[in-house]
Design a protein around this motif. Structure first.
Motif, PDB file in Angstrom:
ATOM      1  N   THR A  20     -11.221   2.224  -3.393  1.00 18.83           N
ATOM      2  CA  THR A  20     -11.421   0.541  -2.385  1.00 18.83           C
ATOM      3  C   THR A  20      -9.902  -0.567  -3.566  1.00 18.83           C
ATOM      4  O   THR A  20     -10.483  -0.338  -4.534  1.00 18.83           O
TER       5      THR A  20
ATOM      6  N   GLU B 188     -11.274   0.378   6.368  1.00 19.58           N
ATOM      7  CA  GLU B 188     -12.338  -0.172   6.507  1.00 19.58           C
ATOM      8  C   GLU B 188     -11.101  -2.081   4.932  1.00 19.58           C
ATOM      9  O   GLU B 188     -11.241  -1.797   4.943  1.00 19.58           O
ATOM     10  N   SER B 189     -12.071  -3.050   6.133  1.00 19.66           N
ATOM     11  CA  SER B 189     -11.875  -4.394   5.504  1.00 19.66           C
ATOM     12  C   SER B 189     -12.993  -5.554   5.235  1.00 19.66           C
ATOM     13  O   SER B 189     -13.893  -5.007   6.265  1.00 19.66           O
TER      14      SER B 189
ATOM     15  N   ARG C 218     -10.588   1.555   1.632  1.00 23.52           N
ATOM     16  CA  ARG C 218     -11.051   0.114   2.107  1.00 23.52           C
ATOM     17  C   ARG C 218     -10.210  -1.236   0.922  1.00 23.52           C
ATOM     18  O   ARG C 218      -9.269  -0.617   0.285  1.00 23.52           O
ATOM     19  N   VAL C 219     -10.250  -1.895   1.283  1.00 21.29           N
ATOM     20  CA  VAL C 219      -9.690  -3.317   1.066  1.00 21.29           C
ATOM     21  C   VAL C 219     -10.671  -4.795   1.327  1.00 21.29           C
ATOM     22  O   VAL C 219     -11.517  -5.016   1.884  1.00 21.29           O
TER      23      VAL C 219
ATOM     24  N   PHE D 110      -6.724 -10.479   9.273  1.00 23.55           N
ATOM     25  CA  PHE D 110      -6.886  -9.820   8.472  1.00 23.55           C
ATOM     26  C   PHE D 110      -7.545  -8.898   9.172  1.00 23.55           C
ATOM     27  O   PHE D 110      -7.197  -7.841   8.765  1.00 23.55           O
ATOM     28  N   GLN D 111      -8.843  -8.943   9.920  1.00 21.04           N
ATOM     29  CA  GLN D 111      -9.336  -7.861  10.203  1.00 21.04           C
ATOM     30  C   GLN D 111      -9.050  -7.391  11.324  1.00 21.04           C
ATOM     31  O   GLN D 111      -8.433  -5.745  11.362  1.00 21.04           O
TER      32      GLN D 111
ATOM     33  N   THR E 211     -11.087  -8.515  -0.086  1.00 20.95           N
ATOM     34  CA  THR E 211     -10.397 -10.171  -0.733  1.00 20.95           C
ATOM     35  C   THR E 211     -11.741 -11.162   0.005  1.00 20.95           C
ATOM     36  O   THR E 211     -12.810 -11.063   0.369  1.00 20.95           O
TER      37      THR E 211
ATOM     38  N   PHE F 114      -5.446  -4.440   9.943  1.00 21.76           N
ATOM     39  CA  PHE F 114      -6.060  -3.461   9.045  1.00 21.76           C
ATOM     40  C   PHE F 114      -6.461  -2.102   9.777  1.00 21.76           C
ATOM     41  O   PHE F 114      -7.668  -2.326  10.492  1.00 21.76           O
TER      42      PHE F 114
ATOM     43  N   HIS G  97     -13.945  -8.725   4.175  1.00 20.67           N
ATOM     44  CA  HIS G  97     -13.922 -10.526   3.603  1.00 20.67           C
ATOM     45  C   HIS G  97     -15.306 -11.277   2.815  1.00 20.67           C
ATOM     46  O   HIS G  97     -15.641 -10.793   3.776  1.00 20.67           O
TER      47      HIS G  97
ATOM     48  N   ALA H 124      -0.543  -4.715   5.178  1.00 22.10           N
ATOM     49  CA  ALA H 124      -1.333  -4.073   5.754  1.00 22.10           C
ATOM     50  C   ALA H 124      -1.362  -2.194   5.565  1.00 22.10           C
ATOM     51  O   ALA H 124      -1.934  -1.016   5.305  1.00 22.10           O
TER      52      ALA H 124
END
Length: 326
Positions: A87, A143-144, A124-125, A136-137, A127, A140, A146, A114
């Protein structure tokens, strides 16, 4: 679980580790004379759930590119050496501003970044207050997650306001949704009616234009909300416009205080009563030292980051923490 914080993000990493009641895991970073580098974990990561924290704002002699490359390589190294899951914890995600084409042959750099994370096998990222949540969603495929700062800022807004009516204000059209969400969170917490406003801003070839001003700020405590403060020009422009229309007090709040060249004008302007950011990037702390007279407050996010990691590692529910209603 293994938890690493790369060079330049150690203080924030240590704060998150304290919230988790663990120590940061040791690693090695070496820079070579030709600009190359290598980094490796100094403990086994085989079969482990690995978290690597690094904020990607350039500072301290390391550019955003340097930091991004080091983070990508370290994540890949952990995967290469048997990590069960990796992650990336990236409080400030570089290149999030360029999420669409606005001119012919523009890059869509958010999507390219991404793809780099995904190419390194990142699972997974995570932020914090990214520039454009939807972009952003959508960028990627891994998995993101936020994280949201509304719950950090809301209590402070209550303290600064006193008995004045409150207006939440977006300095441009792109931040309207962010400001609306903060307005709703404040109304839910305080039971008070909160005002709302925004200003038009267009930027072309680094020239800013747009004069539309929506909202009544006269006699109010105005909180100008954005995801980041770079040079501070956008915030200062909005603050001056609010003052001209009778705002009683004006505050700037943003998750990321980049404070690049030109930010001294923001710090010195009497139009701004106070500036509030988090410690997501080192430059915020450096600005506090470099401008000791600046009316600058820095909210810590180590506990928020640590709690997010704990919930992700234990497969707990993270919806409330990230700001999504159940």
């Amino acid at each position: 679980m293994r938890f690493f914080a790369l060079k330049g993000s150690e203080k924030l990493g240590a704060a998150a580790a304290r919230a988790l009641a663990i120590e940061l895991d040791p690693h090695e970073e070496r820079d070579f004379e030709d600009g190359e580098h290598k980094a490796r974990p100094l403990v086994s990561v085989r079969g482990k759930d690995v978290y690597v924290l690094h904020s990607l704002a350039g500072s301290g002699g390391a550019s955003a590119n340097d930091r991004l490359c080091k983070l990508l390589f370290f994540l890949a190294t952990c995967r290469e050496n048997g990590a069960a899951q990796t992650t990336a914890v990236v409080p400030y995600l570089a290149y999030a501003r360029k999420d669409r084409q606005t001119k012919a042959r523009d890059p869509v750099t958010t999507r390219y970044v991404a793809q780099l994370f995904e190419a390194m096998g990142t699972d997974r990222v995570v932020t914090l207050d990214v520039h454009n949540f939807a972009a952003f969603q959508n960028a990627f495929r891994c998995e993101s997650v936020h994280l949201d700062t509304r719950k950090l800022f809301a209590p402070l807004i209550g303290k600064l306001t006193g008995d004045l009516p409150v207006t939440i204000f977006s300095p441009d059209g792109g931040g309207v949704k962010r400001a609306q969400l903060l307005k709703e969170a404040l109304e839910a917490e305080t039971g008070r009616e909160i005002g709302f406003g925004f200003m038009e801003k267009r930027r072309s070839r680094n020239v800013v234009s747009g004069e539309l001003f929506a909202g009544d700020v006269s006699g109010s405590a105005v909180f100008i909300v954005d995801d980041m403060i770079s040079t501070g020009g956008t915030m200062l422009r909005a603050a001056l416009a609010c003052r001209e229309r009778g705002a009683k007090t004006v505050y700037a709040i943003a998750a990321h205080g980049l404070f690049g060249k030109g930010a001294d004008a923001l710090f010195e302007s009497p139009a701004m009563d106070r500036i509030v950011v988090t410690d997501s990037v080192d430059s915020a702390v450096l600005a506090k030292t470099g401008y000791p007279k600046a009316r600058l407050d820095i909210l810590p996010i180590g506990r928020l980051i640590g709690e997010a990691i704990r919930l992700l590692h234990t497969q707990g529910s993270i919806s409330e923490l990230v700001g999504i209603e159940g």
